[in-house]
Design a protein around this motif. Sequence first.
Motif: not given
Length: 543
Positions: A59-68
């Motif tokens: 929760p509250g931790v985000y990887q860059p959208a480009g990772t997915f």
Amino acid sequence: MCAASRRLSDTGQGRSFWRGLTALVLLTTVAGCGSGGNGNANFLPPGGGGGGGGSGWTPGVYQPAGTFQAQCQNPRPPNAPNGPWPDVQGTTTDENNFLRSFSNDVYLWYDEIVDRDPGLFDTPTYFDLLVTDALTPSGNPKDQFHFTFDTNEWISLSQSGASGGYGAQFAVLAASPPREIVVAYTDPNTPAVAPGVDLARGAKIVTVDGVDVENGSDVDTLNAGLFPAAAGEMHTFEVLDQGAQNTRTITMTSAIVTSTPVQNVGTIPTASGDVGYLLFNDHIATAEGGLIDAVNQLAALNVTDLIVDIRYNGGGFLAIAAEFAYMVAGAVPTAGRRFELLQFNDKHPVTNPITGAPIAPVPFYDTSQGFDGSVPSGTALPTLNLPRVFVLTGSGTCSASEAIMNGLRGVDVEVIQIGSTTCGKPYGFFPIDNCGTTYFTIQFRGVNAKDFGDYADGFSPSNTVSSVGTTVPGCSVADDFSAPLGDPVEARLAAALGYRDTGTCPAPSGAAEPPGISQLRLLEDERLTVPKNPWLKNRIVLR
């Protein structure tokens, strides 16, 4: 409307799709939306990894959208239509993680999204949850404009405005029994106006394929006939024409229909001179040429007043709105002034997060922007140089249409509103493709030259507070289906002509019109007006 979009109302995407029917989209250029390639798929580079069994959610931790991005449960082949596509094998969780990270980065109200485990939902449901649940001052959802579209269908619509149908826009005045559905308007050269069919404004739909519209229980048959899923469908209707005593039976076969966005251009003679009138239904690409032709025609007739009928105009290309506003106002009040400025969330105060370019105002364009192939890009635009304009509005007036009103008021052109409250969408977004679905999630709001963009509850036709804090004139008048659009006796047009002569309004009659939600299916929501494709309730901006 194609089958893929209509089915959304029967799945977890229902909320997204119906919210989108009042959307005010800020889109990319036509080319950016898929001409010759993968639309906006290059916004974020496809990343490695993903495709694993667990979500890895913290929760509250985000990887860059480009990772997915472009890691798909069902990847498209590179040579699929409108490709090549960058899709690789992934999972539903990868697709959800992309949407989660993307929304956290660019959604206008990103800090109002409840963070949920992307591994627990199918993708349509998960996207539907990536919104704020806050309300406007009037109690309406702040975000009514969250929707998706099949990417190939979106490309087709955004480039030409073509979609399956009859060329008749139905006004669903009551969605629950006793239902009432009438024809709002038709497009020329379509099945709706073919010999033997000849539908016209105000015609009441009595039965659809034998099912009674007013009280029938077979809603699936009603929906299938009124809103065909594809071209080539044949349906039979019993209709009661305006003023007729008896019904008649017609058969229509659906086709791929391209709308005519600018119609009924002409002048109305009055004791104090001719008044210009035009019906402007969609900010699609072909509207550019239609509006230029209309303004040239009206300028040659030396009109000194103009009535613009945008009651059914949900929006489209913002640049066309900026062009038309310039053509109305002329060079003097618009010189060096902005038409609209985009404001993104606080993570992106200076740079557009989609394009990476510095945020720059949308100007009042004084030359054509090349949307319509009949008009070379850079062609000088004609002008009417008017200090005021009358606009006929309804709950279907949305997005780029509201931007015309707001943009003109921002440079002190008087906008006199006749009709009912507009849909209220000062927001917009760039579409983003991922795995064959194009996502529309609010990324910014637009403000005029006076920094005003606070109309989430729409512009009211009376006692409206303008961008300079003063009350602007207008008349509340209900939609009138007893007369053709452009006929001087039609109630809204008659009220505009009367106000022009006397400065007074008829007794208010528009307050009871349903607020601005247009639907394509019955029994989904009782607040129905004229149904249109979601992207036609939008704002589209050049990149």
